[in-house]
Structures are given as structure tokens and as C-alpha cells.
Design a protein around this motif. Structure first.
Motif, PDB file in Angstrom:
ATOM      1  N   ASP A 109     113.605  64.427  56.058  1.00 34.27           N
ATOM      2  CA  ASP A 109     112.674  63.397  56.521  1.00 34.27           C
ATOM      3  C   ASP A 109     111.735  63.961  57.585  1.00 34.27           C
ATOM      4  OD1 ASP A 109     113.846  61.597  54.818  1.00 34.27           O
ATOM      5  OD2 ASP A 109     115.130  60.679  56.354  1.00 34.27           O
ATOM      6  N   GLU A 110     112.270  64.742  58.514  1.00 32.25           N
ATOM      7  CA  GLU A 110     111.443  65.345  59.559  1.00 32.25           C
ATOM      8  C   GLU A 110     110.431  66.321  58.962  1.00 32.25           C
ATOM      9  OE1 GLU A 110     114.100  67.173  62.282  1.00 32.25           O
ATOM     10  OE2 GLU A 110     115.059  65.299  62.915  1.00 32.25           O
ATOM     11  N   ILE A 111     110.888  67.099  57.984  1.00 24.34           N
ATOM     12  CA  ILE A 111     109.996  68.066  57.348  1.00 24.34           C
ATOM     13  C   ILE A 111     108.835  67.359  56.653  1.00 24.34           C
ATOM     14  CG2 ILE A 111     109.829  69.706  55.424  1.00 24.34           C
ATOM     15  CD1 ILE A 111     112.652  70.663  56.167  1.00 24.34           C
ATOM     16  N   MET A 112     109.148  66.316  55.883  1.00 28.42           N
ATOM     17  CA  MET A 112     108.114  65.627  55.122  1.00 28.42           C
ATOM     18  C   MET A 112     107.106  64.937  56.041  1.00 28.42           C
ATOM     19  SD  MET A 112     108.603  66.437  52.066  1.00 28.42           S
ATOM     20  CE  MET A 112     109.881  67.142  51.034  1.00 28.42           C
ATOM     21  N   VAL A 113     107.579  64.394  57.137  1.00 31.71           N
ATOM     22  CA  VAL A 113     106.673  63.744  58.089  1.00 31.71           C
ATOM     23  C   VAL A 113     105.717  64.761  58.700  1.00 31.71           C
ATOM     24  CG1 VAL A 113     106.559  62.600  60.335  1.00 31.71           C
ATOM     25  CG2 VAL A 113     108.207  61.815  58.620  1.00 31.71           C
ATOM     26  N   GLY A 114     106.218  65.955  58.974  1.00 32.53           N
ATOM     27  CA  GLY A 114     105.393  66.958  59.633  1.00 32.53           C
ATOM     28  C   GLY A 114     104.510  67.782  58.720  1.00 32.53           C
ATOM     29  N   LEU A 115     104.668  67.643  57.409  1.00 34.46           N
ATOM     30  CA  LEU A 115     103.922  68.499  56.488  1.00 34.46           C
ATOM     31  C   LEU A 115     102.413  68.332  56.603  1.00 34.46           C
ATOM     32  CD1 LEU A 115     105.770  68.631  53.039  1.00 34.46           C
ATOM     33  CD2 LEU A 115     105.209  70.522  54.564  1.00 34.46           C
ATOM     34  N   GLY A 116     101.978  67.101  56.812  1.00 39.26           N
ATOM     35  CA  GLY A 116     100.541  66.851  56.862  1.00 39.26           C
ATOM     36  C   GLY A 116      99.826  67.619  57.952  1.00 39.26           C
ATOM     37  N   ASN A 117     100.541  67.974  59.013  1.00 38.49           N
ATOM     38  CA  ASN A 117      99.940  68.708  60.128  1.00 38.49           C
ATOM     39  C   ASN A 117     100.187  70.213  60.045  1.00 38.49           C
ATOM     40  OD1 ASN A 117      99.032  66.281  61.370  1.00 38.49           O
ATOM     41  ND2 ASN A 117     101.079  65.944  62.208  1.00 38.49           N
ATOM     42  N   SER A 118     100.847  70.647  58.988  1.00 40.13           N
ATOM     43  CA  SER A 118     101.150  72.074  58.854  1.00 40.13           C
ATOM     44  C   SER A 118      99.892  72.862  58.505  1.00 40.13           C
ATOM     45  CB  SER A 118     102.205  72.301  57.768  1.00 40.13           C
ATOM     46  OG  SER A 118     102.343  73.685  57.495  1.00 40.13           O
ATOM     47  N   PRO A 119      99.649  73.993  59.171  1.00 34.81           N
ATOM     48  CA  PRO A 119      98.484  74.813  58.806  1.00 34.81           C
ATOM     49  C   PRO A 119      98.613  75.427  57.414  1.00 34.81           C
ATOM     50  CG  PRO A 119      99.891  75.972  60.376  1.00 34.81           C
ATOM     51  CD  PRO A 119     100.416  74.575  60.285  1.00 34.81           C
ATOM     52  N   ASP A 120      99.826  75.391  56.860  1.00 33.45           N
ATOM     53  CA  ASP A 120     100.057  75.985  55.538  1.00 33.45           C
ATOM     54  C   ASP A 120     100.086  74.946  54.425  1.00 33.45           C
ATOM     55  OD1 ASP A 120     100.617  78.631  56.695  1.00 33.45           O
ATOM     56  OD2 ASP A 120     102.456  77.706  57.418  1.00 33.45           O
ATOM     57  N   VAL A 121      99.652  73.717  54.714  1.00 35.04           N
ATOM     58  CA  VAL A 121      99.864  72.637  53.755  1.00 35.04           C
ATOM     59  C   VAL A 121      99.203  72.923  52.405  1.00 35.04           C
ATOM     60  CG1 VAL A 121      97.886  71.267  54.577  1.00 35.04           C
ATOM     61  CG2 VAL A 121      99.848  70.132  53.455  1.00 35.04           C
ATOM     62  N   ASP A 122      98.016  73.509  52.403  1.00 33.24           N
ATOM     63  CA  ASP A 122      97.335  73.799  51.139  1.00 33.24           C
ATOM     64  C   ASP A 122      98.118  74.825  50.326  1.00 33.24           C
ATOM     65  OD1 ASP A 122      95.280  72.023  51.702  1.00 33.24           O
ATOM     66  OD2 ASP A 122      94.036  73.560  52.647  1.00 33.24           O
ATOM     67  N   LEU A 123      98.577  75.879  50.991  1.00 34.07           N
ATOM     68  CA  LEU A 123      99.374  76.913  50.320  1.00 34.07           C
ATOM     69  C   LEU A 123     100.664  76.317  49.769  1.00 34.07           C
ATOM     70  CD1 LEU A 123     100.298  79.854  49.669  1.00 34.07           C
ATOM     71  CD2 LEU A 123     101.172  79.955  52.019  1.00 34.07           C
ATOM     72  N   LEU A 124     101.319  75.479  50.559  1.00 31.90           N
ATOM     73  CA  LEU A 124     102.605  74.915  50.154  1.00 31.90           C
ATOM     74  C   LEU A 124     102.475  74.095  48.874  1.00 31.90           C
ATOM     75  CD1 LEU A 124     103.859  73.742  53.674  1.00 31.90           C
ATOM     76  CD2 LEU A 124     104.676  75.724  52.385  1.00 31.90           C
ATOM     77  N   PHE A 125     101.500  73.226  48.835  1.00 34.98           N
ATOM     78  CA  PHE A 125     101.350  72.383  47.657  1.00 34.98           C
ATOM     79  C   PHE A 125     100.789  73.165  46.472  1.00 34.98           C
ATOM     80  CE2 PHE A 125     102.011  68.954  50.635  1.00 34.98           C
ATOM     81  CZ  PHE A 125     102.639  67.985  49.858  1.00 34.98           C
ATOM     82  N   GLU A 126      99.957  74.137  46.741  1.00 39.78           N
ATOM     83  CA  GLU A 126      99.426  74.944  45.644  1.00 39.78           C
ATOM     84  C   GLU A 126     100.546  75.686  44.932  1.00 39.78           C
ATOM     85  OE1 GLU A 126      97.973  78.295  43.472  1.00 39.78           O
ATOM     86  OE2 GLU A 126      99.020  78.472  45.401  1.00 39.78           O
ATOM     87  N   ARG A 127     101.443  76.273  45.707  1.00 37.18           N
ATOM     88  CA  ARG A 127     102.572  76.966  45.095  1.00 37.18           C
ATOM     89  C   ARG A 127     103.531  75.989  44.425  1.00 37.18           C
ATOM     90  NH1 ARG A 127     105.653  81.262  48.686  1.00 37.18           N
ATOM     91  NH2 ARG A 127     107.033  81.112  46.881  1.00 37.18           N
ATOM     92  N   ALA A 128     103.833  74.877  45.088  1.00 41.79           N
ATOM     93  CA  ALA A 128     104.750  73.895  44.501  1.00 41.79           C
ATOM     94  C   ALA A 128     104.222  73.389  43.163  1.00 41.79           C
ATOM     95  CB  ALA A 128     104.964  72.729  45.458  1.00 41.79           C
ATOM     96  N   ASN A 129     102.919  73.178  43.072  1.00 45.85           N
ATOM     97  CA  ASN A 129     102.338  72.686  41.831  1.00 45.85           C
ATOM     98  C   ASN A 129     102.266  73.773  40.762  1.00 45.85           C
ATOM     99  OD1 ASN A 129     101.944  70.025  42.670  1.00 45.85           O
ATOM    100  ND2 ASN A 129      99.989  70.506  43.635  1.00 45.85           N
TER     101      ASN A 129
END
Length: 327
Positions: free
Chosen positions: A37-57
Motif C-alpha cells: 500500500d505504501e509503495i503504490m501510494v508513493g509511485l506517482g511521485n517516483s522519478p522512475d515512474v515512466d520507466l517502471l510502467f514502461e517495463r511492467a507493460n
């Protein structure tokens, strides 16, 4: 002496791998749920958010709407293949035990008829039912110390393995006696081809060029070659894993050779006459491998792959960043 040290290091790594897996499993599931829950809440502010979702997708290409409910509750995951289970459980523990998943252990070379977590899948095509997770990573993501400079390496290409597919048989049949190559299979005489002495990864790293040839699915040696100071040569990948083999670029990360290896000598001659090119390919390969070494990034991407799986199968409600999964 060097080989003895390498064996000791490998044994300690194996011990550490199993010990950490057992320790993770002893932590209460409620703790992992709160952490998620803490991780998901903080993801939006992560500087790596674009990389994270690009790889996940990339790993998870599911789209919601028509997917059947998976069959296996997380509490009933098969534990008989310990390395697969420990790698799977490392991230499943972040999710509620009554969620369900379909999965296939082992070397997967076809696309399942329903959305399933797998270690490997065919590259490209309609492979969305094959959802990749980093399973059996102790075997596939091990590296070996390479302290040999380029000038000290043997200016030949090397390969060892079993003759378990036509590609490997074509290599040995054509180049078993080639002066620029030390290639051969291990074990018994097979199809009229005599075996060669076993060479450990440490032995092979004494060569400038190492062939990576897929076996039942991906080539196990690809990752440690690309982490080394030797150049990787291989035919274009047919299968991929968490390493995203489908994204490797010929001439940039590795040197491409034909499936019949008729151009192997030509490619070795090219590299021998262009040491700067060889050095550049090694640097690019090393950088690509290094991009998988950040444990925080790997954990976040893995959790996103599973979060998307559970949302796509209508088991979890969409979160505030779910539009990045299904845009």
C-alpha cells in the motif's frame, strides 16, 4: 586456485539465495500488504515512474474485459520446484492470499491459452497471455568474475553446451574443427560428433568471443556473457525472459550471426580488425545488464506486473495510476 574461489563464491551465493527466500517467507503477510500500500501510494511521485510502467507493460500486455478468473489461489502455489516458488513467492506475498493466478513453471516456448505467469515466452507476435516474471533467477541472472583484459583473452570464439536443438547441431557440425573457434558439445558422442572437454564459465571468459545459443528456450549464458568483458555473438532471439531479449539490438548489444553460422568466421575477422567496435559492444552490453541490478527498481516493476495481472483479471479494483496500465 581461481576455480576453487569461484566454486566457493557460487556456494555462498546459493546459500544466501535460499536463506533470504526462507527468511522472506517467515515475515507475516500483513506486513507485506501494508508495504505494498505504501509503495503504490508513493509511485506517482517516483522519478522512475515512466520507466517502471514502461517495463511492467512490456512484461504484462494483458487488456481487461474478457479474461477468465484464474484457477489457483495464492495460498496453493506449487512449492515442489523450490527456485521457481521462492522467486514467485517473493512478490506474491505482497498480495492477499485469496487472489488467484494461473502460471506455468519451466521452459515455456508456446503461448498459453489463458493469461499465465511464465519465465519465458516467444518474442513478439500475439503473446499477451504470456506474462513474464523473473523466475529461476538464480540460474539465469548469475554472473562470473572476469578479471582478464581484452589483450590477454584468446582471440577465438568459444561455445559449450548440449546438442538439444538444430541451431546447436548446425554450429558444431560446421565449426568443430574451425581454427578460429573452440566449439563443441559435452557428454557423449552424438550424431557422429565427438564431445569436447567441459569448460566452466570462468574458462570461457578467457576467450574474446562467446556464442550464446538458445536451448529449450533462452540461452542461460546470455546474461553472464553480457556482464563480462567478452563479446556476445548469437542468432536473433526467438524467446525472451525478464531480460527482455527481444529488445537487444544487433551491432549494439551483441553481434548477430546466421542460424547456420556460415558467417561466423567473417564476424570474428571483423571484430579482430575493429577492436574499438568490440569494446563499444562490450560497454553497451554491460550497461544493458547493469540496468537490471537495481533491486528497488526490480521489486517495483515485479509488483506492477502482478498488480496489472490482478486488475486485468478483475480481482483488484483499479488504483490511481491504473490508467498507465491500460491507456
Amino acid at each position: 586456485m581461481v576455480e576453487a574461489i569461484d566454486r566457493l563464491v557460487a556456494g555462498l551465493q546459493r546459500l544466501g539465495y535460499y536463506a533470504s527466500g526462507i527468511a522472506r517467507h517467515a515475515v507475516p503477510a500483513s506486513w507485506y500488504s501494508r508495504w505494498r500500500d505504501e509503495i503504490m501510494v508513493g509511485l506517482g511521485n517516483s522519478p522512475d515512474v515512466d520507466l517502471l510502467f514502461e517495463r511492467a507493460n512490456y512484461y504484462n500486455r494483458l487488456t481487461p474485459g474478457t479474461l477468465p478468473l484464474p484457477q489457483v489461489p495464492l495460498s496453493k502455489i506449487d512449492r515442489s520446484r523450490s527456485r521457481y516458488f521462492l522467486d514467485f513467492d517473493q512478490y506474491l506475498r505482497f498480495f492477499e492470499r485469496d487472489l488467484r493466478v494461473d502460471y506455468i513453471y519451466g521452459d515455456v516456448t508456446t503461448i498459453p491459452d489463458k493469461a499465465a505467469i511464465v519465465k519465458s515466452r516467444p518474442v513478439g507476435g500475439d503473446n499477451q497471455n504470456s506474462v513474464l516474471l523473473n523466475l529461476d533467477k538464480f540460474r539465469h541472472f548469475r554472473t562470473f568474475r572476469d578479471g582478464i583484459s581484452w589483450d590477454q583473452k584468446i582471440p577465438k570464439v568459444v561455445w559449450r553446451g548440449s546438442l538439444n536443438n538444430p541451431l546447436r547441431r548446425a554450429l558444431v557440425a560446421r565449426h568443430a574443427d574451425s581454427p578460429f573457434a573452440d566449439v563443441g558439445h559435452v557428454g557423449e558422442v552424438k550424431e557422429g560428433l565427438s564431445p569436447r572437454p567441459f569448460l566452466s564459465p570462468a574458462d570461457q571468459l578467457s576467450f574474446r568471443y562467446i556464442l550464446s545459443i538458445e536451448g529449450f528456450d533462452v540461452a542461460t549464458n546470455l546474461k553472464w556473457i553480457m556482464a563480462s568483458g567478452s563479446v556476445c555473438l548469437m542468432p536473433q532471439s526467438r524467446f525472451e525472459t525478464w531480460f527482455m531479449e527481444g529488445r537487444l539490438t544487433p551491432g549494439h548489444h551483441f553481434v548477430a550471426v546466421r542460424d547456420d553460422f556460415a558467417d561466423l568466421e567473417e564476424k570474428i575477422d571483423m571484430l579482430e580488425s575493429s577492436p574499438d567496435l568490440a569494446a563499444e559492444i562490450v560497454r553497451n552490453a554491460n550497461a544493458y545488464f547493469a540496468s537490471f541490478r537495481d533491486r528497488r527498481i526490480e521489486r517495483l516493476v515485479s509488483l506492477l506486473v502482478l498488480q496489472k495481472y490482478f486488475e486485468a483479471t478483475d480481482q483488484l479494483a483499479p488504483g490511481p495510476l491504473s490508467h498507465r496500465f491500460f491507456a
